[in-house]
Write a protein that holds these residues in place. Sequence first.
Motif, PDB file in Angstrom:
ATOM      1  N   MET A 175     -38.530  13.951 -53.537  1.00 59.07           N
ATOM      2  CA  MET A 175     -37.824  13.621 -52.371  1.00 59.07           C
ATOM      3  C   MET A 175     -36.646  14.288 -52.321  1.00 59.07           C
ATOM      4  N   CYS A 233     -34.277  16.436 -44.230  1.00 59.60           N
ATOM      5  CA  CYS A 233     -33.213  16.764 -45.020  1.00 59.60           C
ATOM      6  C   CYS A 233     -32.103  16.658 -44.012  1.00 59.60           C
ATOM      7  N   ARG A 234     -31.067  15.795 -44.434  1.00 54.54           N
ATOM      8  CA  ARG A 234     -29.671  15.587 -43.787  1.00 54.54           C
ATOM      9  C   ARG A 234     -28.945  16.757 -43.778  1.00 54.54           C
ATOM     10  N   GLU A 274     -34.855  12.138 -46.568  1.00 56.24           N
ATOM     11  CA  GLU A 274     -34.677  10.817 -46.077  1.00 56.24           C
ATOM     12  C   GLU A 274     -36.044  10.868 -45.140  1.00 56.24           C
ATOM     13  N   GLU A 275     -36.709   9.699 -45.410  1.00 62.08           N
ATOM     14  CA  GLU A 275     -38.039   9.331 -44.479  1.00 62.08           C
ATOM     15  C   GLU A 275     -37.483   8.931 -42.925  1.00 62.08           C
ATOM     16  N   THR A 276     -37.912   9.794 -41.824  1.00 64.03           N
ATOM     17  CA  THR A 276     -37.704   9.558 -40.744  1.00 64.03           C
ATOM     18  C   THR A 276     -38.975   9.367 -39.914  1.00 64.03           C
ATOM     19  N   ARG A 288     -44.160   8.559 -40.747  1.00 60.01           N
ATOM     20  CA  ARG A 288     -42.991   8.991 -41.372  1.00 60.01           C
ATOM     21  C   ARG A 288     -42.570  10.132 -42.029  1.00 60.01           C
ATOM     22  N   ASP A 294     -40.474  13.462 -43.906  1.00 62.47           N
ATOM     23  CA  ASP A 294     -39.391  13.835 -44.873  1.00 62.47           C
ATOM     24  C   ASP A 294     -38.386  14.719 -44.002  1.00 62.47           C
TER      25      ASP A 294
END
Length: 101
Positions: free
Chosen positions: A46, A68-69, A56-58, A64, A66
């Motif tokens: 992750m 990256c913010r 983060e899963e979106t 869903r 993955d």
Amino acid sequence: MPKQPFSNEQTYFALQEVERTHLASQENQSLKLEEERAREKALHFMKCPKCGQPLEETPIGAVRVDQCRACAGIWLEKGELEAIQKEEGGFVAKLFDVFHK
């Protein structure tokens, strides 16, 4: 005094010891490889492949993905693009076609 050749019994036990040592070495190498794989997975699980920040899963529909913010990259696992394409159609279907040509 000249050396005496090994007896059959001595040869047998010497070969058994060599084989035992070889098998123990192989087992040790296998354990080290498994430990290294587990360590690598723990380090990278992750994490964004581009910048290394946590993913983060979106949800995208029912799938869903993955994300990256930090760099806003979106990472798909096997089968996720096909699932999105089936659900969304339209633009995603065209995008999917581009990757399969």
